[in-house]
Design a protein around this motif. Structure first.
Motif, PDB file in Angstrom:
ATOM      1  N   PHE A 149      40.114 -30.070 -51.245  1.00 45.69           N
ATOM      2  CA  PHE A 149      39.335 -30.754 -50.213  1.00 45.69           C
ATOM      3  C   PHE A 149      40.050 -32.018 -49.752  1.00 45.69           C
ATOM      4  CE2 PHE A 149      36.121 -34.192 -49.571  1.00 45.69           C
ATOM      5  CZ  PHE A 149      35.718 -33.809 -48.293  1.00 45.69           C
ATOM      6  N   LEU A 150      40.580 -32.768 -50.703  1.00 40.61           N
ATOM      7  CA  LEU A 150      41.266 -34.010 -50.355  1.00 40.61           C
ATOM      8  C   LEU A 150      42.495 -33.741 -49.502  1.00 40.61           C
ATOM      9  CD1 LEU A 150      41.126 -35.831 -53.811  1.00 40.61           C
ATOM     10  CD2 LEU A 150      39.928 -36.517 -51.748  1.00 40.61           C
ATOM     11  N   TYR A 151      43.266 -32.749 -49.879  1.00 34.27           N
ATOM     12  CA  TYR A 151      44.556 -32.511 -49.222  1.00 34.27           C
ATOM     13  C   TYR A 151      44.399 -31.787 -47.888  1.00 34.27           C
ATOM     14  CZ  TYR A 151      49.399 -31.100 -48.555  1.00 34.27           C
ATOM     15  OH  TYR A 151      50.653 -30.903 -48.040  1.00 34.27           O
ATOM     16  N   TYR A 152      43.594 -30.731 -47.883  1.00 33.50           N
ATOM     17  CA  TYR A 152      43.526 -29.884 -46.689  1.00 33.50           C
ATOM     18  C   TYR A 152      42.480 -30.341 -45.676  1.00 33.50           C
ATOM     19  CZ  TYR A 152      46.296 -26.647 -49.477  1.00 33.50           C
ATOM     20  OH  TYR A 152      47.288 -26.081 -50.243  1.00 33.50           O
ATOM     21  N   CYS A 153      41.476 -31.098 -46.136  1.00 32.16           N
ATOM     22  CA  CYS A 153      40.360 -31.400 -45.237  1.00 32.16           C
ATOM     23  C   CYS A 153      40.136 -32.906 -45.034  1.00 32.16           C
ATOM     24  CB  CYS A 153      39.082 -30.752 -45.769  1.00 32.16           C
ATOM     25  SG  CYS A 153      37.659 -30.902 -44.685  1.00 32.16           S
ATOM     26  N   LEU A 154      39.832 -33.614 -46.109  1.00 24.74           N
ATOM     27  CA  LEU A 154      39.416 -35.013 -45.975  1.00 24.74           C
ATOM     28  C   LEU A 154      40.481 -35.875 -45.304  1.00 24.74           C
ATOM     29  CD1 LEU A 154      37.256 -37.122 -46.490  1.00 24.74           C
ATOM     30  CD2 LEU A 154      38.199 -37.472 -48.774  1.00 24.74           C
ATOM     31  N   TYR A 211      42.122 -35.356 -42.841  1.00 28.26           N
ATOM     32  CA  TYR A 211      42.121 -35.207 -41.385  1.00 28.26           C
ATOM     33  C   TYR A 211      40.791 -35.592 -40.743  1.00 28.26           C
ATOM     34  CZ  TYR A 211      46.268 -32.549 -42.592  1.00 28.26           C
ATOM     35  OH  TYR A 211      47.491 -32.176 -43.097  1.00 28.26           O
ATOM     36  N   LEU A 212      39.835 -36.029 -41.557  1.00 28.83           N
ATOM     37  CA  LEU A 212      38.496 -36.289 -41.020  1.00 28.83           C
ATOM     38  C   LEU A 212      38.377 -37.696 -40.466  1.00 28.83           C
ATOM     39  CD1 LEU A 212      36.159 -34.591 -43.647  1.00 28.83           C
ATOM     40  CD2 LEU A 212      37.174 -33.629 -41.581  1.00 28.83           C
ATOM     41  N   GLU A 213      37.558 -37.811 -39.432  1.00 26.50           N
ATOM     42  CA  GLU A 213      37.207 -39.094 -38.838  1.00 26.50           C
ATOM     43  C   GLU A 213      35.707 -39.103 -38.635  1.00 26.50           C
ATOM     44  OE1 GLU A 213      39.358 -39.444 -35.207  1.00 26.50           O
ATOM     45  OE2 GLU A 213      41.185 -40.121 -36.197  1.00 26.50           O
ATOM     46  N   ARG A 214      35.173 -40.298 -38.351  1.00 24.89           N
ATOM     47  CA  ARG A 214      33.749 -40.377 -38.059  1.00 24.89           C
ATOM     48  C   ARG A 214      33.472 -41.566 -37.168  1.00 24.89           C
ATOM     49  NH1 ARG A 214      29.241 -43.480 -40.101  1.00 24.89           N
ATOM     50  NH2 ARG A 214      27.372 -42.544 -39.265  1.00 24.89           N
ATOM     51  N   ILE A 215      32.747 -41.359 -36.082  1.00 20.87           N
ATOM     52  CA  ILE A 215      32.154 -42.450 -35.310  1.00 20.87           C
ATOM     53  C   ILE A 215      30.647 -42.281 -35.454  1.00 20.87           C
ATOM     54  CG2 ILE A 215      31.932 -43.553 -33.053  1.00 20.87           C
ATOM     55  CD1 ILE A 215      34.685 -42.450 -32.363  1.00 20.87           C
ATOM     56  N   ARG A 216      30.078 -41.343 -34.729  1.00 21.53           N
ATOM     57  CA  ARG A 216      28.680 -41.006 -34.936  1.00 21.53           C
ATOM     58  C   ARG A 216      28.545 -39.686 -35.680  1.00 21.53           C
ATOM     59  NH1 ARG A 216      24.839 -42.524 -31.421  1.00 21.53           N
ATOM     60  NH2 ARG A 216      23.473 -41.316 -32.752  1.00 21.53           N
ATOM     61  N   ARG A 217      29.574 -38.889 -35.663  1.00 22.08           N
ATOM     62  CA  ARG A 217      29.539 -37.590 -36.313  1.00 22.08           C
ATOM     63  C   ARG A 217      30.888 -37.345 -36.978  1.00 22.08           C
ATOM     64  NH1 ARG A 217      32.282 -34.083 -32.756  1.00 22.08           N
ATOM     65  NH2 ARG A 217      32.687 -35.067 -30.739  1.00 22.08           N
ATOM     66  N   ASN A 225      39.842 -33.816 -32.227  1.00 23.21           N
ATOM     67  CA  ASN A 225      39.024 -32.614 -32.416  1.00 23.21           C
ATOM     68  C   ASN A 225      39.864 -31.373 -32.713  1.00 23.21           C
ATOM     69  OD1 ASN A 225      36.454 -33.826 -32.011  1.00 23.21           O
ATOM     70  ND2 ASN A 225      36.879 -33.894 -29.825  1.00 23.21           N
ATOM     71  N   LYS A 226      40.972 -31.564 -33.373  1.00 23.98           N
ATOM     72  CA  LYS A 226      41.833 -30.435 -33.722  1.00 23.98           C
ATOM     73  C   LYS A 226      41.240 -29.658 -34.886  1.00 23.98           C
ATOM     74  CE  LYS A 226      46.369 -32.142 -32.232  1.00 23.98           C
ATOM     75  NZ  LYS A 226      47.750 -32.451 -32.684  1.00 23.98           N
ATOM     76  N   PRO A 227      41.418 -28.320 -34.884  1.00 17.52           N
ATOM     77  CA  PRO A 227      40.976 -27.526 -36.038  1.00 17.52           C
ATOM     78  C   PRO A 227      41.762 -27.913 -37.294  1.00 17.52           C
ATOM     79  CG  PRO A 227      41.336 -26.127 -34.127  1.00 17.52           C
ATOM     80  CD  PRO A 227      41.899 -27.475 -33.781  1.00 17.52           C
ATOM     81  N   ILE A 228      41.168 -27.665 -38.430  1.00 15.79           N
ATOM     82  CA  ILE A 228      41.812 -27.938 -39.715  1.00 15.79           C
ATOM     83  C   ILE A 228      42.528 -26.681 -40.185  1.00 15.79           C
ATOM     84  CG2 ILE A 228      41.375 -28.472 -42.144  1.00 15.79           C
ATOM     85  CD1 ILE A 228      39.037 -30.183 -41.243  1.00 15.79           C
ATOM     86  N   CYS A 229      43.803 -26.818 -40.468  1.00 17.13           N
ATOM     87  CA  CYS A 229      44.612 -25.672 -40.920  1.00 17.13           C
ATOM     88  C   CYS A 229      44.437 -25.491 -42.426  1.00 17.13           C
ATOM     89  CB  CYS A 229      46.081 -25.903 -40.600  1.00 17.13           C
ATOM     90  SG  CYS A 229      46.411 -26.142 -38.837  1.00 17.13           S
ATOM     91  N   LEU A 230      44.177 -24.254 -42.840  1.00 17.18           N
ATOM     92  CA  LEU A 230      43.984 -23.955 -44.255  1.00 17.18           C
ATOM     93  C   LEU A 230      45.059 -22.965 -44.735  1.00 17.18           C
ATOM     94  CD1 LEU A 230      40.110 -23.644 -44.291  1.00 17.18           C
ATOM     95  CD2 LEU A 230      41.492 -25.557 -45.102  1.00 17.18           C
ATOM     96  N   PRO A 231      45.387 -22.987 -46.014  1.00 13.15           N
ATOM     97  CA  PRO A 231      46.516 -22.181 -46.522  1.00 13.15           C
ATOM     98  C   PRO A 231      46.118 -20.748 -46.877  1.00 13.15           C
ATOM     99  CG  PRO A 231      45.652 -23.520 -48.289  1.00 13.15           C
ATOM    100  CD  PRO A 231      44.845 -23.872 -47.070  1.00 13.15           C
ATOM    101  N   ALA A 255      46.608 -16.715 -39.801  1.00  9.76           N
ATOM    102  CA  ALA A 255      46.332 -17.939 -40.557  1.00  9.76           C
ATOM    103  C   ALA A 255      44.937 -18.461 -40.197  1.00  9.76           C
ATOM    104  CB  ALA A 255      47.384 -18.996 -40.232  1.00  9.76           C
ATOM    105  N   LEU A 256      44.234 -18.977 -41.186  1.00  9.03           N
ATOM    106  CA  LEU A 256      42.857 -19.436 -41.005  1.00  9.03           C
ATOM    107  C   LEU A 256      42.806 -20.928 -40.662  1.00  9.03           C
ATOM    108  CD1 LEU A 256      39.766 -19.065 -41.215  1.00  9.03           C
ATOM    109  CD2 LEU A 256      39.989 -19.514 -43.678  1.00  9.03           C
ATOM    110  N   SER A 257      42.053 -21.243 -39.625  1.00  8.70           N
ATOM    111  CA  SER A 257      41.724 -22.637 -39.293  1.00  8.70           C
ATOM    112  C   SER A 257      40.223 -22.728 -39.084  1.00  8.70           C
ATOM    113  CB  SER A 257      42.453 -23.091 -38.027  1.00  8.70           C
ATOM    114  OG  SER A 257      43.843 -23.162 -38.225  1.00  8.70           O
ATOM    115  N   ILE A 258      39.673 -23.909 -39.316  1.00  8.93           N
ATOM    116  CA  ILE A 258      38.247 -24.104 -39.061  1.00  8.93           C
ATOM    117  C   ILE A 258      38.065 -25.244 -38.070  1.00  8.93           C
ATOM    118  CG2 ILE A 258      37.373 -23.167 -41.232  1.00  8.93           C
ATOM    119  CD1 ILE A 258      37.155 -26.026 -42.281  1.00  8.93           C
ATOM    120  N   GLU A 259      37.209 -25.013 -37.109  1.00  2.00           N
ATOM    121  CA  GLU A 259      36.856 -26.020 -36.115  1.00  2.00           C
ATOM    122  C   GLU A 259      35.495 -26.604 -36.491  1.00  2.00           C
ATOM    123  OE1 GLU A 259      35.527 -26.276 -31.411  1.00  2.00           O
ATOM    124  OE2 GLU A 259      36.709 -24.566 -32.114  1.00  2.00           O
TER     125      GLU A 259
END
Length: 975
Positions: free
Chosen positions: A208-213, A215-221, A227-233, A248-252
């Motif tokens: 979670f830390l490496y692949y997701c967190l 790349y995360l940002e937050r203002i109100r959401r 708004n780029k998709p997150i690339c997963l291995p 390859a799997l990505s999540i938006e």
């Protein structure tokens, strides 16, 4: 007749377990009558096991049979039946359940996933059941008892969505091999603002830390950068034009939590007519342990975890439909996707409404090919120099710091009117401006075009002579200052005098760095009585000075000594009937050296009354419906509440119900949010570009200042105890009648001084319209034509009738509550109490309802201290969620133990004594008061309260100096 063939290629591919077996997609398309070169089957998969089990002829016959019986269906629909995949399989809702541990990592429990009308629930490998067999046995026993044995299995893959896709749709996966990610499948993930929903998708926190967190940002959401998709291995085995291939799997991320403002999911569901029953089966305030819920009420738990997740995409879809309904209401074309925040959606609707006006007619995007709009650019090209951001950049370009202030939009008024009073008893009216910002918009012109900007200082008198004849009400704003006035004022709010070190640093490196977008130049407001610093100044405030400053002393002094620091306006001489391309013109760089920076200042007017009025009228219909419920189910000044509403039929066919009550109540708040957001977008710097072009500091300041001027009139005419942007509290039996008016007299009223400089009474305090009311009859003043809200407006109109606000009846009042007692903690924290029906309203900033009973107890104790003259410190330990930016600022070791949205505790100290915080002699006086108060809090010395009170209650320069010396002397004596 066209036949179907299966092409078997001769190449070898170690990754292809079927030796290159492929379906001829072109033939399939031709047979179905659909030709679409870009169609990738919408992400649908071919069940290769079915293909392997059948001969070529059988496959051909099956597909031919399906196509013949489904002639009207699209290719993707046809293929989905072949593959047994529903439309929308790749749009997943997700929701996590977990067990918070204060100041320790959150314990995961389970994840629920939903798509294509199918759901699955998985226990996290690190959950109690996943790690302890005894707990798992109990869970399985409960699941078997309720017929849900297949639910809540521990997910096996590194990423739970892989389990879901395999279990529900038979989609194969593997760790990624192709690092170039040539073929990518992006899955949309719908969720409602929770980092835990994302964290517990992963079996291991490091993933979670490496692949997701990262790349995360937050203002109100929660979102990702750009708004780029997150690339997963991981790779999924999915169909393409060339047959089955690994993708390859990505999540938006689709976080819907800002689409309807900052409300909970339950309110979101109510607003769009979705059920919320499952959310009431467990009291999370009493027991926040999701595992207990599962063990004690397994059936309710399963319904609960499925209840939210299955509606996440539906909430998104219906919210878009609602915004399309609003768009249609105001004459804007619907769109399939407006965005994911109320601000962005509202800005787009407003921008398109403005662009479609008959005298505007601009394209909504720069790629518009309409011949009628040839040469015309989108709206935001015409308003570039009206945005707050443009003023910041212009300030740097020309080296004029005053322009920073000019581009700011001042917030609402929040000033305690009666500076020396903390407690009030009587017939107390809690009065609000009805539809404050909505009516502000109704009375506002929106100009399409760039304003004229005057960046050099002028005396007030010079400004009047040169410019006042060319300004239009609502279409100009200035910044004004003065020092050492021979009179007091409390009309204009000063801006804090800041050094703006970011500006200075930028200026010194101007040639090296052309952007400081990350630097914020906030300057908060305060009220000084003998000086004014960079106060917002516009038509309504100008009218007060012209009409009600004294002719002999105040107005002449202001004309000679007040400085208009900078000024922006839409010149009445520059108004044109229709938008033309020339309005975008700027002088060339070559001309800058000769004539300076200049631009076209032609502009076109658009009245906002049609837009705002349409929305206000619609909201009024829903509010009238709520009033019906209040009349039937409310009692003694109390609104109807859901517990008292029962289903019944009135007027033969009018059905009243709890569902209708909740919907009407929430939807009128939703429309109110949209109206207020229109103002917010105009005042914000974020909607200058972004395809909207509606940011305008002139309009933002005029709407706010118009409301602030009315709030000031309410304070002066109603003798309010307090006054905020859209309301305050006053005693029906004690309102102000003026024998003479001046800025000084208005200010002295706040210090309970009702006499002029010659000692004669200049203000009389009497009942509203000379009609006193006894406490036992207080509810009678909420009836008919003699309703207090009408009487209050008429009283102020008698006192301030020369202002456009009253002459043109630009606003009205709304009174919902009446009380008998009030205590004030500072300029905006208060407790209101009705001794007749027992109703209590308490507001303390930083002490919200979510603090629970302990917070309520602290709040009550604070106001009891104020009532009894006590000086105490109350400590409250509360819980909250760790924010993303806060986590990012932690040291690396701390970040290893906690993650965003872990529960943490914090201890806050609340003081029953605070600065009254309203009227200062000048900036030095304010600095001294706040410094002394900070020492009082830091040292926890209630004995300093008296010194704070002495210093803040001074009313002139001489008294200020005397008290300051006295305090210094006392401090030296104690040392």
């Amino acid at each position: 007749m066209c036949t179907y063939t299966t092409i078997v290629t001769s190449f070898d591919d170690d990754d292809d377990e079927f030796g290159g077996l492929m379906v001829d997609i072109d033939v399939l398309k031709a047979k179905s009558g659909v030709i679409d070169e870009d169609d990738e089957f919408g992400g649908l998969t071919i069940d290769i096991e079915v293909l392997k089990a059948k001969s070529d002829n059988n496959i051909q016959q099956e597909i031919e049979s399906i196509v013949k019986t489904n002639k009207d269906k699209t290719l993707s629909q046809t293929v989905s039946e072949v593959l047994n995949l529903p439309i929308g399989w790749d749009e997943l809702g997700c929701d996590a359940e977990y067990i918070p541990q204060t100041n320790y990592p959150t314990l995961p429990l389970c994840i629920t996933l939903f798509s294509g009308n199918k759901s699955a629930e998985y226990l996290h490998p690190e959950s109690h059941p996943g790690k302890h067999s005894a707990v798992m046995v109990d869970v399985k026993r409960k699941m078997k008892m309720i017929g849900e044995l297949q639910s809540l299995r521990v997910f096996k893959t590194p990423f739970v969505i892989l389990d879901f896709l395999n279990d529900v749709y038979n989609i194969q996966w593997r760790p990624i091999k192709d690092l170039q990610r040539k073929r990518v499948k992006t899955i949309k993930l719908y969720f409602f603002f929770s980092f835990k929903d994302l964290e517990f998708l992963f079996a291991k926190t490091p993933d979670f830390l490496y692949y997701c967190l990262a790349y995360l940002e937050r203002i109100r959401r929660i979102t990702t950068k750009f708004n780029k998709p997150i690339c997963l291995p991981y790779e999924l085995y999915l169909p393409t034009k060339k047959g089955m291939q690994w993708q390859a799997l990505s999540i938006e991320l689709v976080d819907i939590c800002a689409m309807q403002g900052s409300k909970g999911l339950k309110t979101y569901l109510q607003n769009v007519g979705l059920p919320t029953d499952e959310k009431t089966v467990w009291d999370w305030d009493k027991n926040g342990n999701a595992l207990d819920f599962l063990i004690q009420k397994p059936r309710d738990f399963i319904n609960y975890i499925r209840g939210d997740v299955k509606y996440l995409k539906e909430v998104y879809t219906r919210t878009v439909e609602f915004y399309n309904d609003i768009a249609a209401t105001v004459g804007v074309e619907p769109q399939p996707d407006w965005g994911l925040s109320t601000g962005k959606i509202t800005a787009k609707i407003t921008s398109e409404w403005l662009a479609s006006r008959p005298n505007v007619m601009l394209p909504t995007s720069i790629d518009e090919n309409d011949e009628d709009l040839a040469g015309m650019k989108p709206l935001y090209w015409y308003n570039r120099l009206a945005s707050p951001e443009s003023m910041k950049q212009l300030s740097h370009l020309v080296g004029n710091k005053a322009l920073l202030y000019l581009g700011m939009t001042d917030g609402g008024r929040c000033v305690k009117e009666r500076s020396t009073i903390d407690v009030l008893d009587g017939v107390l009216i809690d009065i609000d401006i009805n539809g404050c910002y909505g009516n502000g918009l109704k009375n506002q012109i929106f100009p399409i075009g760039n304003p004229s900007i005057i960046g050099f200082p002028l005396t007030f008198g010079e400004w009047e002579k040169q410019y006042s004849q060319y300004v239009i009400p609502g279409l100009w704003v200035a910044r004004i200052s003065w020092k050492d006035a021979p009179f007091k004022q409390d009309l204009l709010l000063s801006k804090e005098e800041k050094t703006f070190t970011a500006w200075e640093k930028y200026q010194s490196h101007f040639a090296e760095n052309n952007s400081d977008a990350d630097k914020q130049y906030d300057a908060s407001m305060y009220l000084a009585t003998n000086q004014v610093h960079m106060a917002a100044f516009n038509h309504d405030l100008y009218q007060v000075i012209l009409k009600y400053a004294s002719d002999k002393v105040e107005l002449p002094w202001i004309r000679e000594n007040a400085i208009v620091e900078c000024f922006a306006y839409y010149d009445k001489r520059d108004e044109v009937e229709k938008v033309i391309p020339e309005m975008c013109e700027m002088k060339s760089l070559k001309e800058l050296s000769v004539c300076g920076l200049t631009w076209n200042t032609n502009w076109v007017r658009v009245e906002l009354k049609e837009l705002a009025g349409t929305l206000i009228d619609r909201r009024g219909k829903h509010k009238n419906r709520i009033e019906l419920y209040n009349d039937i189910f409310g009692k003694n000044n109390k609104k109807a509440v859901i517990e008292n509403v029962i289903s019944k039929t009135i007027n033969d066919d009018d059905e009243l119900s709890k569902e209708d009550f909740l919907y009407q109540n929430s939807i009128q708040e939703f429309i109110k949010l949209i109206v207020n957001t229109i103002y917010g977008c105009i005042a914000s710097s974020y909607f200058a570009g972004d395809g909207t072009g509606i940011s305008n500091f002139i309009i933002g300041n005029n709407i706010t200042s118009r409301a602030r001027t009315l709030a000031w009139c309410m304070g002066k005419g109603l003798y309010s105890l307090m006054s905020v942007t859209d309301g305050g509290v006053f005693d029906y039996n004690k309102v102000a009648y003026y024998r003479r008016k001046s800025l000084n007299i208005f200010t002295e009223l706040g210090f309970e001084n009702l006499k002029g400089s010659n000692g004669q009474t200049v203000v009389d305090i009497k009942p509203l319209l000379d009609n006193s009311v006894d406490k036992k009859d207080i509810f009678d003043i909420l009836k008919g034509d003699n309703h207090v809200q009408y009487l209050a407006w008429n009283h102020l109109k008698n006192q301030f009738g020369e202002l456009d606000i009253f002459a043109l009846n630009q606003f009205s009042f709304e009174v919902k509550k009446i009380y008998t007692n009030c205590q004030i903690r500072n300029k905006s924290d208060y407790r209101l109490y009705n001794s007749i029906n027992g109703e209590v309203t308490i507001k303390i900033r930083g002490l919200s309802k979510k603090n629970g009973k302990d917070g309520d107890d602290v709040a009550s104790s604070i106001f009891e201290d104020i009532l009894n003259g006590e000086k105490a410190i109350h400590e409250l330990t509360s819980k909250r969620l760790l924010g993303l930016s806060e986590w990012q600022e932690m040291n690396p070791e701390k970040r290893k133990t906690l993650l965003p949205h872990d529960e943490i505790s914090e201890s806050k100290k609340f003081y029953s004594f605070t600065p009254l915080g309203c009227k200062f002699i000048n900036s030095k006086h304010r600095t001294d008061v706040l410094r002394l108060y900070d020492q009082l809090r830091q040292w926890e010395r209630p004995d300093l309260v008296e010194l704070v009170r002495q210093l803040e209650n001074v009313t002139d320069e001489q008294e200020y100096k005397r008290v300051k010396k006295l305090i210094q002397k006392q401090n030296k004596t104690k040392e």
